[in-house]
Design an enzyme around this catalytic site. Structure first.
Site, PDB file in Angstrom:
ATOM      1  N   LYS A 254      66.568 130.866 -47.695  1.00 10.79           N
ATOM      2  CA  LYS A 254      66.688 129.763 -48.664  1.00 10.79           C
ATOM      3  C   LYS A 254      66.937 130.295 -50.083  1.00 10.79           C
ATOM      4  CE  LYS A 254      62.631 127.821 -47.748  1.00 10.79           C
ATOM      5  NZ  LYS A 254      62.088 128.666 -46.645  1.00 10.79           N
TER       6      LYS A 254
ATOM      7  N   ARG B 193      57.998 120.254 -48.158  1.00  9.02           N
ATOM      8  CA  ARG B 193      57.514 120.993 -46.998  1.00  9.02           C
ATOM      9  C   ARG B 193      56.679 120.114 -46.073  1.00  9.02           C
ATOM     10  NH1 ARG B 193      57.894 126.412 -49.541  1.00  9.02           N
ATOM     11  NH2 ARG B 193      57.611 127.988 -47.954  1.00  9.02           N
TER      12      ARG B 193
ATOM     13  N   ARG C  12      61.569 142.444 -46.220  1.00  8.86           N
ATOM     14  CA  ARG C  12      61.410 142.032 -47.621  1.00  8.86           C
ATOM     15  C   ARG C  12      60.073 142.522 -48.176  1.00  8.86           C
ATOM     16  NH1 ARG C  12      61.632 135.696 -48.702  1.00  8.86           N
ATOM     17  NH2 ARG C  12      59.578 135.783 -47.759  1.00  8.86           N
TER      18      ARG C  12
ATOM     19  N   ARG D 247      55.078 140.702 -52.454  1.00 10.45           N
ATOM     20  CA  ARG D 247      54.462 139.410 -52.150  1.00 10.45           C
ATOM     21  C   ARG D 247      53.247 139.579 -51.254  1.00 10.45           C
ATOM     22  NH1 ARG D 247      58.856 134.662 -51.096  1.00 10.45           N
ATOM     23  NH2 ARG D 247      57.070 133.946 -49.869  1.00 10.45           N
TER      24      ARG D 247
ATOM     25  N   ARG E 149      52.293 131.647 -41.548  1.00 11.68           N
ATOM     26  CA  ARG E 149      53.304 130.827 -42.232  1.00 11.68           C
ATOM     27  C   ARG E 149      54.237 130.166 -41.224  1.00 11.68           C
ATOM     28  NH1 ARG E 149      55.724 135.237 -45.911  1.00 11.68           N
ATOM     29  NH2 ARG E 149      57.089 133.650 -46.804  1.00 11.68           N
TER      30      ARG E 149
HETATM   31  P1  AMP Z   1      58.150 130.318 -50.595  1.00  4.82           P
HETATM   32  O1  AMP Z   1      58.455 131.249 -51.715  1.00  4.82           O
HETATM   33  O2  AMP Z   1      58.990 129.086 -50.611  1.00  4.82           O
HETATM   34  O3  AMP Z   1      58.174 131.010 -49.243  1.00  4.82           O
HETATM   35  O4  AMP Z   1      56.646 129.807 -50.811  1.00  4.82           O
HETATM   36  C1  AMP Z   1      55.551 130.698 -50.765  1.00  4.82           C
HETATM   37  C2  AMP Z   1      54.263 129.940 -50.562  1.00  4.82           C
HETATM   38  O5  AMP Z   1      54.054 129.026 -51.654  1.00  4.82           O
HETATM   39  C3  AMP Z   1      54.195 129.068 -49.326  1.00  4.82           C
HETATM   40  O6  AMP Z   1      53.824 129.805 -48.154  1.00  4.82           O
HETATM   41  C4  AMP Z   1      53.119 128.048 -49.724  1.00  4.82           C
HETATM   42  O7  AMP Z   1      51.828 128.602 -49.645  1.00  4.82           O
HETATM   43  C5  AMP Z   1      53.439 127.825 -51.204  1.00  4.82           C
HETATM   44  N1  AMP Z   1      54.404 126.713 -51.378  1.00  4.82           N
HETATM   45  C6  AMP Z   1      55.672 126.790 -51.872  1.00  4.82           C
HETATM   46  N2  AMP Z   1      56.262 125.594 -51.887  1.00  4.82           N
HETATM   47  C7  AMP Z   1      55.347 124.717 -51.385  1.00  4.82           C
HETATM   48  C8  AMP Z   1      55.362 123.320 -51.104  1.00  4.82           C
HETATM   49  N3  AMP Z   1      56.453 122.561 -51.346  1.00  4.82           N
HETATM   50  N4  AMP Z   1      54.237 122.767 -50.581  1.00  4.82           N
HETATM   51  C9  AMP Z   1      53.141 123.497 -50.327  1.00  4.82           C
HETATM   52  N5  AMP Z   1      53.063 124.817 -50.545  1.00  4.82           N
HETATM   53  C10 AMP Z   1      54.154 125.434 -51.072  1.00  4.82           C
END
Ligand code: AMP
Length: 190
Positions: free
Chosen positions: A13, A90, A130, A136, A147
């Protein structure tokens, strides 16, 4: 055009969002990036988010919806440029809140949902790779598995939700970055 870039963790993404921004000059909102910035700055939101993210779970919907609404408010030209929503929504309640916000505040809507479809073993491989350089807290095997499980339970139902709305555009997310981007552009032209 407002686009949701949708897919499992590790589906590309962020990478494809970057390419879309360069091509179409869209406003980009990555909720994961916003949360990581809060953590880096030690804000109250960062304090709440840090343990949840490291544990592979989702931040509560009301907090995420507020973060998103603030971001749009702070970028008055966002809707005019078109927005790419990366990592949001999400959950179904987030998607419903997004529809309502766009309609009520901006007389707008989501025009397309680009779904990056990638095989599960490839998702794991990419996130482990990654994790070697991302720094991270959630790119390790144990958290990756959590996840993915959270994705299947809470996020994947959105696929059906957007299919029913006639907005879901499936993309084979297994090829090279440029092949995938080519397919996204084809779908968006339609
Ligand atoms: P990402 O960078 O999109 O993979 O997001 C990393 C983490 O941030 C996710 O595993 C969630 O814990 C949190 N997160 C990001 N976006 C959301 C969302 N829209 N709703 C809930 N948690 C989020």
């Amino acid at each position: 055009m407002n686009i949701v870039i949708f897919g499992a963790p590790g589906s590309g993404k962020g990478t494809q969002s970057e390419k879309l921004i360069n091509e179409y000059s869209l406003h980009h909102i990555s909720t994961g990036d916003v949360l990581r910035e809060h953590i880096a700055n030690g804000t109250e939101i960062g304090k709440v988010a840090s343990a949840i993210i490291a544990n592979g779970q989702l931040i509560p919907d009301n907090l995420m919806i507020d973060i998103l609404a603030d971001n749009l408010k702070n970028h008055p030209d966002a809707i005019e440029k078109g927005v790419i929503f990366d990592g949001f929504p999400r959950t179904i309640p987030q998607a419903e809140a997004l529809n309502e916000l766009l309609k009520k505040e901006y007389d707008s809507e989501i025009h397309a949902v680009v779904g990056l479809e990638v095989a599960e073993d490839e998702l794991v491989r990419r996130m482990i790779e990654r994790g070697k350089s991302s720094g991270r807290a959630d790119d390790n095997l144990e958290t990756i598995q959590k996840r993915l499980s959270v994705y299947h339970k809470q996020t994947q139902p959105l696929c059906e939700y957007y299919k029913n709305a006639g907005k879901y555009r499936p993309i084979n997310g297994n090829g090279t970055v440029d092949e995938i981007f080519g397919e996204i552009k084809e779908q968006l032209k339609k």
